[in-house]
Design an enzyme around this catalytic site. Structure first.
Site, mmCIF file in Angstrom:
data_model
loop_
_atom_site.group_PDB
_atom_site.id
_atom_site.type_symbol
_atom_site.label_atom_id
_atom_site.label_comp_id
_atom_site.label_asym_id
_atom_site.label_seq_id
_atom_site.Cartn_x
_atom_site.Cartn_y
_atom_site.Cartn_z
ATOM 1 C CE LYS A 183 2.493 4.987 8.024
ATOM 2 N NZ LYS A 183 1.113 4.942 8.401
ATOM 3 C CE1 TYR A 189 -3.645 2.594 0.721
ATOM 4 C CE2 TYR A 189 -2.303 3.272 2.589
ATOM 5 C CZ TYR A 189 -3.374 3.484 1.731
ATOM 6 O OH TYR A 189 -4.169 4.594 1.895
ATOM 7 C CG ASP A 224 5.897 3.978 0.302
ATOM 8 O OD1 ASP A 224 6.246 4.758 1.216
ATOM 9 O OD2 ASP A 224 4.704 3.717 0.049
HETATM 10 C C1 LIG Z 1 4.055 2.397 2.999
HETATM 11 C C2 LIG Z 1 3.048 3.510 2.996
HETATM 12 N N1 LIG Z 1 3.058 4.400 2.005
HETATM 13 C C3 LIG Z 1 2.196 5.420 1.964
HETATM 14 C C4 LIG Z 1 1.246 5.584 2.940
HETATM 15 C C5 LIG Z 1 0.310 6.741 2.857
HETATM 16 O O1 LIG Z 1 0.545 7.638 3.890
HETATM 17 P P1 LIG Z 1 -0.634 8.602 4.419
HETATM 18 O O2 LIG Z 1 -1.620 7.745 5.097
HETATM 19 O O3 LIG Z 1 0.096 9.548 5.327
HETATM 20 O O4 LIG Z 1 -1.180 9.281 3.223
HETATM 21 C C6 LIG Z 1 1.201 4.679 3.999
HETATM 22 C C7 LIG Z 1 0.205 4.779 5.094
HETATM 23 O O5 LIG Z 1 -0.893 5.115 5.003
HETATM 24 C C8 LIG Z 1 2.109 3.609 4.028
HETATM 25 O O6 LIG Z 1 2.102 2.701 5.002
HETATM 26 N N1 LIG Z 2 -1.875 1.043 6.842
HETATM 27 C C1 LIG Z 2 -2.124 2.446 6.788
HETATM 28 C C2 LIG Z 2 -0.812 3.136 6.799
HETATM 29 O O1 LIG Z 2 0.211 2.634 7.071
HETATM 30 C C3 LIG Z 2 -2.952 2.875 7.931
HETATM 31 C C4 LIG Z 2 -3.202 4.357 8.026
HETATM 32 C C5 LIG Z 2 -4.481 4.776 7.373
HETATM 33 O O2 LIG Z 2 -4.682 4.514 6.184
HETATM 34 O O3 LIG Z 2 -5.282 5.431 8.026
#
Ligand SMILES: Cc1ncc(COP(=O)(O)O)c(C=O)c1O
Ligand SMILES: N[C@H](C=O)CCC(=O)O
Length: 427
Positions: A265, A142, A237
């Site tokens: 994060k 993701y 990523d």
């Molecule tokens: C590996 C990874 N990339 C991108 C994202 C997207 O980050 P955000 O939720 O801050 O948009 C997340 C988490 O949601 C993630 O775990």
């Molecule tokens: N797995 C997602 C990010 O690492 C969880 C955060 C979200 O989408 O709210």
């Protein structure tokens, strides 16, 4: 009726599903989401005053524990000078210098406001730089809710059975090639056929959105070789793994140099922050130096930069990651022992301060094994632990996170609860 329940009822009136991000809903485990009121150190307190040992940590950012006094003091001091200017500040340069020092593959960096923005921008940059349209990602990974990347995606998309979201134009989804994680042969075969059309590979160097799955030896090395050979951009990523697997991220831990990296994060210390950066030659394609447009009203926000910089300073202290990683190993060894004592098939994965819990007798190294785990056992475990004041991610497809505030007492409380819950599962 609990206050959490009443708040959830009220939330559903005007918020889809009552939550502002799908993973917060408890659809994968049943029941209502817990509404939190405050958090401190390793603990979060719900709207009914119940205390939980928190292993979600806002999905990764809270590596120092919640409400760290030094981070709060920095934010308080900084906010008195104004919340946002939409003009450059010295803090942004300090952040860029710090990131480029800690993650040496990043020679230049651009700040954004979320992980999604970071991956979306990195993808556009890779396409603009190479002049190619196709991208390779891996099933169960993701990368935020970027159109091109919401294809066979992990996290909430996987939990709710919607890995390919409606609303993503077919013409765009067709440009995304999805391959099995940890299968370098599949990558080599694809590049042998259409390598000259592929702009980039984007990968979670430790997968954390189909639970936690580290790369098998040779996988990341192979990705590096293939990209170099075919002139494609390798994007790590590290939104989740950055400053979590080690101070230098997964790339520092495994010794692989990507062309571009995305962060989020931890870099914001709990504020909404993301970043993308990498080789100077590629980053100089970003506007206003280059032609690839990318922008943000609140990018580099001073309060967020201050929280992030203080966090990066504190996690850079000698011994920080040794303590953190040891705490995670102690927790996981204890959980495996208690599951074995109860006769429940169970295994774990760990990468620095992130971990995975699997109701499986076999090691889990890919998407197929992760999705084959016993979901009923996971649900029972999650709910049993929640009842006993241990807050885990409400999905079997999310990684767990530990903070430096998770000490002996918190780990022992977790293991005591787990012993009871494993016994209940075993019947
Ligand atoms: C590996 C990874 N990339 C991108 C994202 C997207 O980050 P955000 O939720 O801050 O948009 C997340 C988490 O949601 C993630 O775990
Ligand atoms: N797995 C997602 C990010 O690492 C969880 C955060 C979200 O989408 O709210």
């Amino acid at each position: 009726m609990s206050r959490s329940h009443a708040l959830f009822e009220a939330a559903q009136r005007h918020i889809p599903g009552g939550v502002n991000s799908p993973v917060r809903a408890f659809r994968g485990v049943g029941g209502d989401p817990v509404f939190f009121e405050r958090a401190e150190g390793a603990y979060a307190y719900d709207a009914d005053g119940k205390r939980y040992v928190d292993y979600v940590g806002s999905w990764g950012p809270m590596i120092l524990g919640h409400a760290h006094p030094a981070v709060l003091a920095t934010v308080e001091e900084r906010m008195r000078k104004g919340l946002s200017f939409g003009a450059p500040t010295e803090l942004e340069t300090q952040m860029a210098d710090t990131v480029c020092k800690l993650v040496p593959s990043m020679e230049m960096v651009r700040m954004v406001s979320s992980g999604t923005e970071a991956t979306m921008s990195a993808l556009r940059l890779a396409r603009g730089y190479t002049g190619r349209d196709k991208v390779v990602k891996f099933e169960g990974c993701y990368h935020g809710h970027v159109d091109s990347l919401l294809v066979k995606a992990g996290s909430g998309a996987l939990t709710f059975g919607e890995p390919n979201s409606p609303g993503v134009p077919a013409a765009l989804a067709e440009l995304t090639i999805t391959l099995p994680y940890n299968d370098i042969d599949a990558v080599r075969e694809t590049f042998a056929k259409i390598g000259s059309e592929i702009a980039c590979i984007i990968v979670e160097p430790v997968a954390g959105n189909m639970n936690c799955i580290p790369p098998v030896p040779g996988f990341l090395e192979g990705l590096r070789e293939v990209c170099t050979e075919h002139g494609a951009v390798l994007i790590f990523d590290e939104v989740m793994t950055g400053f979590r697997v080690s101070l230098g991220g997964a790339q520092g831990h495994f010794g692989i140099t990507p062309d571009l990296t995305t962060l989020g994060k931890v870099i914001g210390g709990g504020m909404p922050v993301g970043a993308f950066g990498g080789k100077r030659e590629i980053m100089e394609y970003v506007s206003p130096v280059g032609p690839v447009y990318q922008a943000g009203t609140l990018s580099g926000n001073p309060i967020a930069m201050a929280a992030g910089l203080k966090t990066l300073e504190l996690i850079s202290e000698p011994g920080f990651y040794d303590r953190l990683t040891t705490a995670a190993s102690t927790l996981l060894a204890g959980l495996r022992e208690r599951a074995a004592a109860a006769g429940v098939p169970f295994t774990t994965n760990q990468a620095g301060a992130m971990f995975g819990l699997f109701f499986s007798a076999e090691p889990v190294t890919g998407f197929a094994q992760a999705t084959a785990c016993n979901q009923e056992h996971f649900k029972a475990f999650f709910n049993g632990m929640l009842e006993r004041g241990i807050y885990l991610a409400p999905s079997s497809f999310e990684a767990g996170f530990i903070s430096i505030e998770h000490g002996e007492a918190e780990i022992q409380a977790t293991l005591d609860a787990a012993a009871e819950v494993f016994a209940e599962i075993a019947g």
